[in-house]
Design an enzyme around this catalytic site. Structure first.
Site: not given
Length: 458
Positions: A19, A85, A180
């Site tokens: 990210g 992970v 949004e």
């Protein structure tokens, strides 16, 4: 289980997550005398603020999720490994991750943990089956299928009640993502699909925005929140505050109002945009280091973003809890760059920088085409100017020139015209997650090993 062979004895930096925090920290180390291994469960870097535009057909997933390998292909000291992970061993300084049943152990000298956050259903994880979140490409594609599919099924409905249920869209959460999303579903129904159907009238679709909080866009302040409500209402969005979701099923959602009254809303398509939960790796780090966790599972770090007692481990982005900093992209970007600089300073014998200081560049949210709200320092904007500002800022942070150009072209088609370029949906998009869930925890895809083809192999 395999351990990769180290080709050099340089300082080994492992970054978990692709990210904003993980990618920007990796790029910041491009000139450092280190080897960087970026481990992520996906092969792409996700520009998460625009996921709602993938879900509503404006953008394709490729435009907001460039390949991590492509982004880092010119950075010779960085490599990318695909994997989830599962274990961080602070004492042994190793990271264990798996892909299709194959485990890999990667040693580190410095570690940057930027594994991000997932959707939180506040202890009601069963809601996810009927109300997908907005945290991944899979989420956005599933929602695209549900949104467009609802109109298709409404066209086939045998009764008005069935059609109404299919054309009632509920968005849970009145933060930026929820606002949004509600705005774009409304525009989709009232503008894009207006003339596309024969039996139904898409402009009659209901869009309901729910939140248990007393305000819309609470972090933006009362003034901008009120302007957002006004614009949403003008667009036909029903804003209901103080409404707590208590149950969700395939055909509806039940809410509890502040006075204790319960109401059921018949709706097939629900969107969950409320709450975040940090990666479970945070709990693992806390148990080993003794660090605290906040209510969202974020780990409490020292002022220099390091794990208490472990100056070689940095935690950045949505996983860290420090001075009430929000889980937004800018915090992750600045934190990732800060951690990388601290590592480089240590290796070159320079004094480490002081405590991490976050520079707030402001917050923005679009409501509809040509309308947005923006808070930059003490200045507050709304309407067309805020929308232009939003466009410019998001174009700057989209990774790669190619993606900026294609995104701008799609925005032109959607905002100036009526079209939406990405309206392809499939049943698999909608139901694959449910099918995998129905297979149960025993289902774990694996890739069988290749048999040793040597003549002397037994």
């Amino acid at each position: 289980m395999s351990t990769p062979t180290q080709e050099s004895r340089r300082h080994q930096v492992v970054v978990i997550g692709s990210g904003f925090g993980g990618l920007f920290s990796t790029q910041e180390l491009k000139h450092a005398d280190v080897d960087v291994t970026l481990i992520a469960r996906t092969t792409h870097h996700l520009f998460q603020p625009l996921l709602y535009q993938v879900a509503t057909g404006i953008l394709s997933e490729g435009e907001i999720a460039p390949s991590t390998r492509e982004v880092l292909k010119r950075q010779r000291n960085a490599r990318v490994l695909l994997g989830d992970v599962s274990d961080i061993d602070l004492e042994a300084r190793t990271v264990t991750h798996s892909t299709l049943g194959h485990q890999t152990v990667t040693p580190y000298d410095s570690l940057i943990v930027a594994a991000g956050a997932g959707q939180s259903y506040f202890g009601n994880d069963e809601f996810a089956r009927h109300a997908p979140g907005m945290k991944s490409i899979d989420d956005a594609l599933e929602l695209r299928g549900r949104i467009f599919g609802s109109f298709e099924l409404a066209e086939l409905a045998s009764t008005p009640a069935e059609a109404e249920r299919l054309m009632t869209f509920v968005v849970v959460g009145a933060g930026p993502t929820g606002v949004e999303m509600a705005g774009q579903i409304s525009e989709l129904a009232r503008r894009t699909l207006k003339r596309d159907f024969r039996r139904i009238d898409p402009t009659t679709a209901r869009v309901i925005l729910l939140d248990a909080a007393p305000a819309v866009l609470g972090s933006f302040g009362e003034k901008l929140g009120d302007r957002a409500v006004k614009r949403l209402t003008e667009m036909g969005v029903e804003v209901r505050l103080g409404a707590k979701v208590v149950d969700v099923d395939s055909t509806g959602i039940e809410v509890e109002h502040g006075d204790g009254r319960r109401e059921r809303i018949e709706s097939v398509c629900k969107v969950w945009a409320a709450g975040v939960s940090a990666s479970p790796l945070g709990r693992q780090l806390a148990e080993q280091s003794g660090a605290g966790l906040d209510r969202a599972g974020r780990i409490e770090v020292d002022d220099d973003l390091t794990l208490p007692g472990h100056p070689e481990v940095f935690v950045v982005g949505d996983m860290m809890a420090l001075k009430g900093l929000p889980g937004v992209a800018q915090v992750a970007i600045q934190g990732g760059r800060y951690a990388a600089e601290q590592i480089e300073r240590t290796l070159t014998g320079r004094e480490r920088k002081g405590p991490f200081e976050y520079f707030d560049k402001g917050s923005m949210a679009t409501i509809s085409r040509f309308s947005a709200v923006a808070s930059v320092g003490k200045a507050q904007f709304s309407g067309f100017f805020a929308w232009v500002l939003w466009l410019a800022v998001h174009l700057v942070y989209i990774i790669g020139f190619k993606h900026r150009i294609t995104t701008l072209l799609h925005w032109t088609v959607s905002f100036l015209g009526r079209g939406r370029a990405e309206r392809v949906v499939t049943e698999q998009q909608v139901f694959a997650r449910q099918a995998i869930s129905d297979l149960g925890p025993q289902f774990s895809p694996e890739l069988p090993p290749v048999a040793d083809g040597r003549p002397d192999a037994e």
